[in-house]
Design a protein around this motif. Structure first.
Motif, PDB file in Angstrom:
ATOM      1  N   ARG A  88       3.855   3.515  15.547  1.00 46.07           N
ATOM      2  CA  ARG A  88       4.057   3.481  17.005  1.00 46.07           C
ATOM      3  C   ARG A  88       4.329   4.880  17.556  1.00 46.07           C
ATOM      4  O   ARG A  88       4.042   5.171  18.701  1.00 46.07           O
ATOM      5  N   MET A  89       4.908   5.733  16.674  1.00 46.76           N
ATOM      6  CA  MET A  89       5.206   7.097  17.121  1.00 46.76           C
ATOM      7  C   MET A  89       3.974   7.999  17.021  1.00 46.76           C
ATOM      8  O   MET A  89       4.030   9.186  17.328  1.00 46.76           O
ATOM      9  N   GLY A  90       2.893   7.431  16.531  1.00 46.21           N
ATOM     10  CA  GLY A  90       1.660   8.223  16.418  1.00 46.21           C
ATOM     11  C   GLY A  90       1.569   9.005  15.119  1.00 46.21           C
ATOM     12  O   GLY A  90       0.668   9.817  14.940  1.00 46.21           O
ATOM     13  N   LYS A  91       2.518   8.749  14.194  1.00 45.80           N
ATOM     14  CA  LYS A  91       2.462   9.467  12.905  1.00 45.80           C
ATOM     15  C   LYS A  91       1.665   8.616  11.913  1.00 45.80           C
ATOM     16  O   LYS A  91       2.222   7.947  11.040  1.00 45.80           O
ATOM     17  N   PHE A  92       0.352   8.648  12.104  1.00 45.00           N
ATOM     18  CA  PHE A  92      -0.503   7.713  11.378  1.00 45.00           C
ATOM     19  C   PHE A  92      -0.563   7.980   9.870  1.00 45.00           C
ATOM     20  O   PHE A  92      -0.531   7.047   9.075  1.00 45.00           O
ATOM     21  N   ASP A  93      -0.654   9.248   9.490  1.00 43.24           N
ATOM     22  CA  ASP A  93      -0.757   9.545   8.053  1.00 43.24           C
ATOM     23  C   ASP A  93       0.505   9.113   7.326  1.00 43.24           C
ATOM     24  O   ASP A  93       0.452   8.498   6.260  1.00 43.24           O
ATOM     25  N   GLU A  94       1.651   9.454   7.931  1.00 41.13           N
ATOM     26  CA  GLU A  94       2.929   9.061   7.316  1.00 41.13           C
ATOM     27  C   GLU A  94       3.041   7.546   7.224  1.00 41.13           C
ATOM     28  O   GLU A  94       3.464   7.002   6.204  1.00 41.13           O
ATOM     29  N   ALA A  95       2.637   6.903   8.306  1.00 37.35           N
ATOM     30  CA  ALA A  95       2.721   5.431   8.344  1.00 37.35           C
ATOM     31  C   ALA A  95       1.891   4.837   7.218  1.00 37.35           C
ATOM     32  O   ALA A  95       2.338   3.924   6.511  1.00 37.35           O
ATOM     33  N   LEU A  96       0.699   5.381   7.039  1.00 39.33           N
ATOM     34  CA  LEU A  96      -0.183   4.848   5.991  1.00 39.33           C
ATOM     35  C   LEU A  96       0.441   5.067   4.621  1.00 39.33           C
ATOM     36  O   LEU A  96       0.434   4.155   3.780  1.00 39.33           O
ATOM     37  N   SER A  97       1.004   6.238   4.439  1.00 31.93           N
ATOM     38  CA  SER A  97       1.560   6.516   3.124  1.00 31.93           C
ATOM     39  C   SER A  97       2.755   5.590   2.832  1.00 31.93           C
ATOM     40  O   SER A  97       2.892   5.068   1.730  1.00 31.93           O
ATOM     41  N   VAL A  98       3.600   5.349   3.846  1.00 31.36           N
ATOM     42  CA  VAL A  98       4.739   4.426   3.648  1.00 31.36           C
ATOM     43  C   VAL A  98       4.231   3.012   3.381  1.00 31.36           C
ATOM     44  O   VAL A  98       4.744   2.289   2.515  1.00 31.36           O
ATOM     45  N   CYS A  99       3.185   2.636   4.097  1.00 29.41           N
ATOM     46  CA  CYS A  99       2.598   1.307   3.906  1.00 29.41           C
ATOM     47  C   CYS A  99       2.068   1.149   2.490  1.00 29.41           C
ATOM     48  O   CYS A  99       2.219   0.100   1.870  1.00 29.41           O
ATOM     49  N   LEU A 100       1.438   2.201   2.010  1.00 26.69           N
ATOM     50  CA  LEU A 100       0.884   2.126   0.653  1.00 26.69           C
ATOM     51  C   LEU A 100       2.001   2.008  -0.380  1.00 26.69           C
ATOM     52  O   LEU A 100       1.874   1.279  -1.370  1.00 26.69           O
ATOM     53  N   ASN A 101       3.133   2.682  -0.104  1.00 27.75           N
ATOM     54  CA  ASN A 101       4.300   2.523  -0.994  1.00 27.75           C
ATOM     55  C   ASN A 101       4.758   1.079  -1.001  1.00 27.75           C
ATOM     56  O   ASN A 101       5.061   0.501  -2.044  1.00 27.75           O
ATOM     57  N   ALA A 102       4.829   0.512   0.207  1.00 30.51           N
ATOM     58  CA  ALA A 102       5.279  -0.886   0.325  1.00 30.51           C
ATOM     59  C   ALA A 102       4.333  -1.799  -0.454  1.00 30.51           C
ATOM     60  O   ALA A 102       4.767  -2.714  -1.149  1.00 30.51           O
ATOM     61  N   LYS A 103       3.058  -1.516  -0.317  1.00 32.67           N
ATOM     62  CA  LYS A 103       2.048  -2.344  -1.004  1.00 32.67           C
ATOM     63  C   LYS A 103       2.253  -2.242  -2.520  1.00 32.67           C
ATOM     64  O   LYS A 103       2.242  -3.252  -3.229  1.00 32.67           O
ATOM     65  N   GLU A 104       2.494  -1.035  -2.978  1.00 31.87           N
ATOM     66  CA  GLU A 104       2.699  -0.827  -4.414  1.00 31.87           C
ATOM     67  C   GLU A 104       3.909  -1.611  -4.914  1.00 31.87           C
ATOM     68  O   GLU A 104       3.857  -2.274  -5.938  1.00 31.87           O
ATOM     69  N   LEU A 105       4.971  -1.524  -4.084  1.00 34.07           N
ATOM     70  CA  LEU A 105       6.188  -2.259  -4.457  1.00 34.07           C
ATOM     71  C   LEU A 105       5.939  -3.761  -4.498  1.00 34.07           C
ATOM     72  O   LEU A 105       6.418  -4.458  -5.390  1.00 34.07           O
ATOM     73  N   LEU A 106       5.166  -4.208  -3.525  1.00 32.48           N
ATOM     74  CA  LEU A 106       4.842  -5.647  -3.482  1.00 32.48           C
ATOM     75  C   LEU A 106       4.130  -6.066  -4.759  1.00 32.48           C
ATOM     76  O   LEU A 106       4.403  -7.109  -5.337  1.00 32.48           O
TER      77      LEU A 106
END
Lengths: 167, 1012
Positions: B58-76
């Motif tokens: 939402r803050m427009g930090k798309f690359d960071e958001a994607l990287s955090v999302c990928l971490n979450a996915k990995e954890l899942l």
């Protein structure tokens, strides 16, 4: 041609001349499509569309007319009345609602007059209903289920948009 | 959101609620701080990560958001504990979707469903993912799993819809329909059906397989009661029976339908079709364009004997008479239109009943002649009458109108109708000039005379007689077409502006003005009028064509950019959110809407206008940045160096395109953007076959997209070719130019030449011929800009390939430079010279001039910039000297000369623009008003304008009401004329600014070249 049928997405592309009219609002796509996805029975078209929904609980279970409009060429032929009657019929016979209501800009005198002719009464004024600027009028017409016509007894004081039960 | 919380991913609700609250109130910084704190407490929680990713996105930090999302996915994926909740997944899904990674969201759900195969909530989430990806097969498989798990009707229907979508959108085989039918049959046998929509889907599955009998059986059985609106049910029954060929039964059903709704004309056409055993209305229905349905239904009669035809028609007539007799509502047109249709069929059958049809039309006129829809009602019936009969009918109608109603509003309506009929049958195009002038005058006077009728109407309502000014405008423009006298044209503008002064919401006037101003080249005013139409949302798709093509070739880049941005935003947003709305329809069990939404999304995705806008938006960026090669290269990089557009160019021939524009509202002289009758000589156009025009339009759009889509890539290659050529010339390390660039550019030049109608070698001959003066620029035909583009890219390619050289001269390298220089100079200055006066001669040449400067000339300067950049020794300020001095090489000389020449052209254009911009306002106003002067004569332009003036001087406030009187008093023709002059200045000034910035950029590279 005055065939009344259900509205479909392609109709959105057919009614440019209706939507160019100053008094007709062109909503965003998700608005139209949410109505189509949820209340397709309440979305019909003749020479212009009528859209609405059914909502509420208990004695507030009612049909709501969101928009009705007729192409300029076909005005003054009582087509809006036909479309409104259809929606009222569906609310009355299929959904067994207590009343039908609608909101209209307080300045839209031609529309208010027309709704009054169709049996609607001003139930209440909603302060700054339209984009926080213009007042809206909540107009209602009782259906057969509301035998005592309780739903249309006008409120004495105006209300604010937060006080509306459904919006 | 709060209600959804509970324990999400093992985190207590009280900890996550503030984060959602902050997100909902758009306090993203606070939300980020809180989510970071949450993550510190729960570092291994995928949900905490998903929340943080959401905030970052939402803050427009798309690359960071994607990287955090990928971490979450990995954890899942690693998660050994049984913590796999839908809230975590749906939060991740939202972020992945917004980051355009639907596949990753789907992967998360697939993984979770694999781990917990019986979790219905997760399966629904997965189904939703497939809906977003339009993966119909996977949707079907998931829905079937859900159906097997819980046996609910809705999941079966989800599967059936997914099957139908495979058939309709992916060309899935008919066996799939059989599968869907089997699934439904089995379910009905054990559970019956409960949703009306389920029945509708079942019927459509049967109908698609032509199993009409089965569908009818279903409808007349117990399940038929699910359809509660009687008319709806009858419609389906009638359709199924007629498609089955059981016309007698179908006719009975339609008869019943008409008794319930006698005004239903569509139903009457089906009824008549069934009586005459003619399935045309169904066949046409399948193939015709749902947006622009044909006005006339085809008819087949050959299978009927004379007696059969007579008896069926008699049945129809008797029934229609009964309907008419039973109709108490005198506004019901249906039964009377039905009568006209019967007469039309008789005429088409060969009954020679012209007189009866005319009589029926007369009767219809007597009843409904005052209605605004009369002309469109009778159009298809007039079409079948021979020309002399049409004229005879007009006379009859005119004669009868004098004995009709005395109610002023009705009298007015009838008069308008008579004029509209004259327009429709082409009579207006045959009238002598003086009669036409008189007609326009009468219309205007009638408009004024009837203004008091609208005294009590609300200012927002349309007025009685409002159409008169539109019809008068049509007549005045025709007069201009015939006589080339601009006075009529200006008169039309004055009259419509007068009308708008009284009714500022009359959109019909605004559209006419958009086109009138466009024709004058005053796009700034045209765009103002367009903006006043308040075009938004879906209207952009249908109405944009009124301004889009003109704006594309105008110098108003800011306006064009806004228009394109808004339109593309609307389309892209819809394409993005459409799947979610489809899922909403699934959830609310409105299955027919599911199919409709997917098909509608495809329709918009294939919109010709959308494709054109995407291509043009890129070209606009290239135009806007052409003065700075580095900026241009970044733009090109962002569009992947134009590769996708080349693919589009290759595919466009076979791509299906949709045309969603509303053509009805266009004025007669330009029924499609490609056609403007006013540019050619006068020819009567009594009836314009729109079908041919549509074919013309489709061919044109494909050609435009095919050609324009090559531009970004050719520009990119030209820049590279130019720089490679310099390196080749200047560097002594023996490096050669990139052969790939040269090869690809040659291939694209070859394609481009073919689009211009020539093989490459012949196209080269044409440009050489024109540049040397052996051929005139007329050889370029209407494609001057394309030919110049071709010459520019040809030069860029030739810098490397040296394949185009002057005969008998050994590659000095300047030949192709000279071709471009002289072509640009000749063509541009020729155009400038041809446009001496602007206001009173339509400068249809101005857009071409603008295009020549902003396209070929701009691309040519890019080639020069590229050469200069590669020539200038980096880091060295001093000139080289000695025998290898590049500054004296022929290449350098050619570049210097080209820069000088291009600058010279631009300076000439700027001078010309300056001259027109600085013309005194009075001089321009004089030109305008002198063309409106009648000089006391009763002929020529100015009569309407004068009539308006006379009327204003005699107004009666009591009759008209305060509002109209005030509007009339405030009407100022001089203001309109001033607006015309200043509007034109705006356009010219914008163009001048473009030229000046180009001159500046050329000066800069001239200076750079001085260092070489």
């Amino acid at each position: 041609m005055t065939t009344i049928r259900r509205f479909c997405c392609n109709d959105l592309l057919r009614f440019a001349s209706v939507n160019l009219d100053h008094l007709t609002e062109t909503f965003n796509m998700s608005f139209y499509m949410t109505y189509l996805a949820r209340w397709p029975d309440y979305f019909h078209v003749a020479e212009g569309p009528v859209m609405g929904k059914v909502e509420g609980q208990g004695e507030l279970w009612h049909g709501h007319v969101t928009a009705v409009t007729v192409a300029p060429e076909y005005r003054r032929q009582q087509l809006a009345k036909k479309l409104m009657n259809l929606l009222e019929d569906i609310s009355d016979k299929i959904d067994n609602a207590y009343f039908v209501d609608l909101f209209v800009r307080a300045s839209n005198t031609p529309a208010i007059k027309m709704y009054e002719k169709l049996g609607y009464v001003i139930y209440r004024r909603v302060l700054r209903y339209y984009s926080g600027e213009e007042d809206g009028l909540d107009m209602r017409k009782a259906l057969s289920r509301d035998t005592e016509k309780k739903s249309i007894i006008p409120l004495k004081r105006p209300v604010t948009p937060d006080e509306l039960e459904y919006d | 959101m709060a209600s959804k919380f509970g324990l999400a991913g093992g985190i207590p609700e009280r900890r996550v609620r503030p984060i959602w609250d902050a997100i909902d109130s758009r306090q993203f910084k606070i939300a980020l701080r809180q989510s970071t704190a949450l993550l510190a407490k729960f570092p291994n929680s995928p949900y905490a990560l998903a929340l943080k990713a959401l905030v970052l996105e939402r803050m427009g930090k798309f690359d960071e958001a994607l990287s955090v999302c990928l971490n979450a996915k990995e954890l899942l994926y690693k998660n050994e504990a049984n913590l796999m909740d839908d809230l975590t997944l749906s939060t991740l899904q939202i972020v992945f979707q917004r980051l355009n990674h639907l596949d990753l969201a789907t992967a998360c759900y697939e993984h979770s469903c694999g781990k917990f195969p019986n979790n219905l909530e997760l399966m629904m989430g997965l189904f939703n993912c497939y809906v977003r990806e339009y993966s119909f097969v996977k949707q079907q498989q998931t829905a079937i799993k859900m159906y097997k798990l819980v046996g609910e009707e809705r999941f079966l229907l989800w599967a059936v819809c997914s099957i139908q979508l495979q058939v309709l959108c992916d060309n899935g085989g008919e066996k799939l329909l059989l599968l869907a039918e089997g699934l439904l049959k089995k379910h009905i046998a054990s559970h019956s059906l409960h949703d009306p929509e389920a029945l509708t889907v079942y019927i459509s599955i049967l109908e698609q397989q032509a199993k009409y009998g089965n569908a009818l059986e279903m409808l007349s059985g117990e399940l038929g009661s699910l359809l509660m609106i009687e008319v709806d049910k009858l419609r389906v029954q009638g359709r199924l029976l007629s498609r089955q060929g059981d016309y007698t039964a179908a006719a009975k059903i339609y008869q019943k339908n008409l008794e319930l709704s006698p005004d239903d004309c569509e139903c009457f056409l089906h009824y008549l079709g069934c009586l005459l055993e003619d399935d045309s209305s169904w066949c046409n229905g399948a193939n015709s364009d749902p947006i622009h349905p044909a006005k006339v239904v085809d008819c087949k009669f050959s299978h009927l004997t004379d007696e059969m035809f007579d008896s069926r028609i008699l049945d129809a007539s008797t029934f229609v008479q009964k309907l008419q007799a039973e109709t108490s509502n005198n506004l019901l047109r249906g039964p009377y239109l039905a009568n006209l249709e019967i007469e039309r069929r008789k005429l088409l059958y060969g009954k020679k009943n012209d007189e009866e049809l005319m009589e029926a039309l007369l009767q219809y006129f007597l009843r409904f002649g005052h209605l605004a829809c009369f002309t469109s009602d009778v159009e298809k019936f007039l079409l079948v009458l021979p020309l002399d009969k049409k004229t005879e009918l007009l006379e009859k109608l005119t004669k009868s109108s004098s004995s009709l109603s005395t109610v002023p509003i009705q009298v007015l309506g009838q008069c308008i109708t008579l004029w509209k009929i004259q327009e429709l049958i082409g009579n207006m195009y045959k009238l002598p000039i003086c009669e036409l002038e008189y007609t326009a005058l009468q219309m205007t006077e009638m408009y004024c005379k009837n203004l008091p009728l609208s005294k009590d109407l609300d200012a927002q309502e349309s007025m009685h007689g409002e159409e008169l000014l539109s019809t008068a405008c049509n007549v005045l423009v025709q007069l201009f077409w015939r006589t080339r006298n601009f006075g009529y044209f200006l008169e039309a503008i004055m009259m419509l502006e007068f009308g708008l002064n009284i009714r500022r919401y009359a959109w019909q006037y605004k559209i006419l003005l958009v086109h009138l101003y466009s024709h004058l080249g005053i796009i700034s005013l045209a765009y103002d009028r367009y903006k006043a139409l308040d075009v938004k949302n879906i209207l952009m798709e249908t109405v944009l064509h009124h301004i889009f093509p003109q704006l594309l070739v105008s110098p108003l880049w800011v306006d064009l950019n806004n228009l394109l941005k808004d339109y593309l935003k609307f389309m892209d947003e819809h394409l993005r959110e459409s799947a979610d709305l489809t899922f909403l329809a699934y959830r609310h069990r409105n299955y027919s809407k599911v199919i409709e939404f997917v098909q509608f999304k495809e329709r918009l995705q294939c919109s010709n206008q959308y494709l054109v806008a995407r291509v043009e938006s890129s070209i606009l960026q290239l135009k806007q940045n052409a003065n700075d090669i580095e900026e241009e290269e970044s733009v090109l990089e962002r569009m992947k160096c134009g590769i996708h557009f080349v693919e589009l160019s290759n595919e466009i021939g076979s791509k299906s395109l949709t045309f969603n524009e509303d053509w009805q509202s266009r004025p007669w002289w330009t029924p499609i953007p490609e056609k403007n009758y006013l540019l050619g000589p006068f020819e009567g156009i009594s009836y314009c076959p729109k079908d041919n025009l549509m074919e013309q339009r489709e061919t044109n759009v494909r050609k435009v997209i095919e050609k324009k889509s090559l531009l970004p890539r050719m520009i990119y290659l030209s820049i590279h070719s130019a720089s490679a050529s310099i390196k080749e010339n200047f560097q002594s390390n023996g490096s050669l130019s990139d052969p790939k660039v040269s090869g690809e550019l040659k291939y694209l030049l070859d394609c481009y030449a073919k689009m211009l109608g020539f093989p490459l070698s012949d196209a080269i001959e044409v440009v050489v011929g024109v540049s040397s003066g052996l051929k005139s620029s007329g050889a370029f035909g209407a494609n001057m800009v394309d030919w110049l583009n071709f010459a520019v890219f040809l030069n860029a390619w030739n810098l490397n390939s040296h394949e185009v050289e002057q005969p008998d001269v050994n590659g000095c390298g300047s030949f192709s430079w000279n071709i471009v220089n002289s072509l640009l100079k000749n063509c541009i200055l020729e155009k400038v010279r041809s446009m001496e006066s602007l206001i009173c001669s339509p400068p249809d040449d101005l857009p071409v001039l603008v295009n020549m400067v902003t396209e070929p000339l701009a691309w040519h300067t890019l080639v020069m910039q590229s050469c200069v950049r590669s020539s200038v020794p980096s880091g060295k300020k001093k000139k080289k000297s000695g025998p290898a001095d590049p500054s004296v090489s022929p290449v350098c000389h050619a570049i210097r000369y080209s820069i000088q020449s291009t600058r010279g052209i631009l300076e000439d254009v700027a001078k010309w623009l300056g001259h027109h911009i600085n013309k005194s306002e009075d001089e321009n106003l004089d030109i305008i008003f002198s063309s409106l002067e009648t000089n006391g004569q009763d002929e020529g332009p100015g009569q309407v304008f004068q009539a308006l003036g006379t009327y204003i001087s005699t107004i009666n406030e009591t009759e008209l009401g305060v509002r109209t009187s005030q509007a009339l008093k405030s009407w100022s023709p001089i203001d309109v004329a001033r607006k015309l002059v200043s509007g034109q200045r705006v356009v010219l000034s914008e163009f001048l600014q473009i030229c000046q910035s180009k001159i500046k950029s050329l000066q800069a590279i001239q200076q750079q070249m001085a260092q070489v």
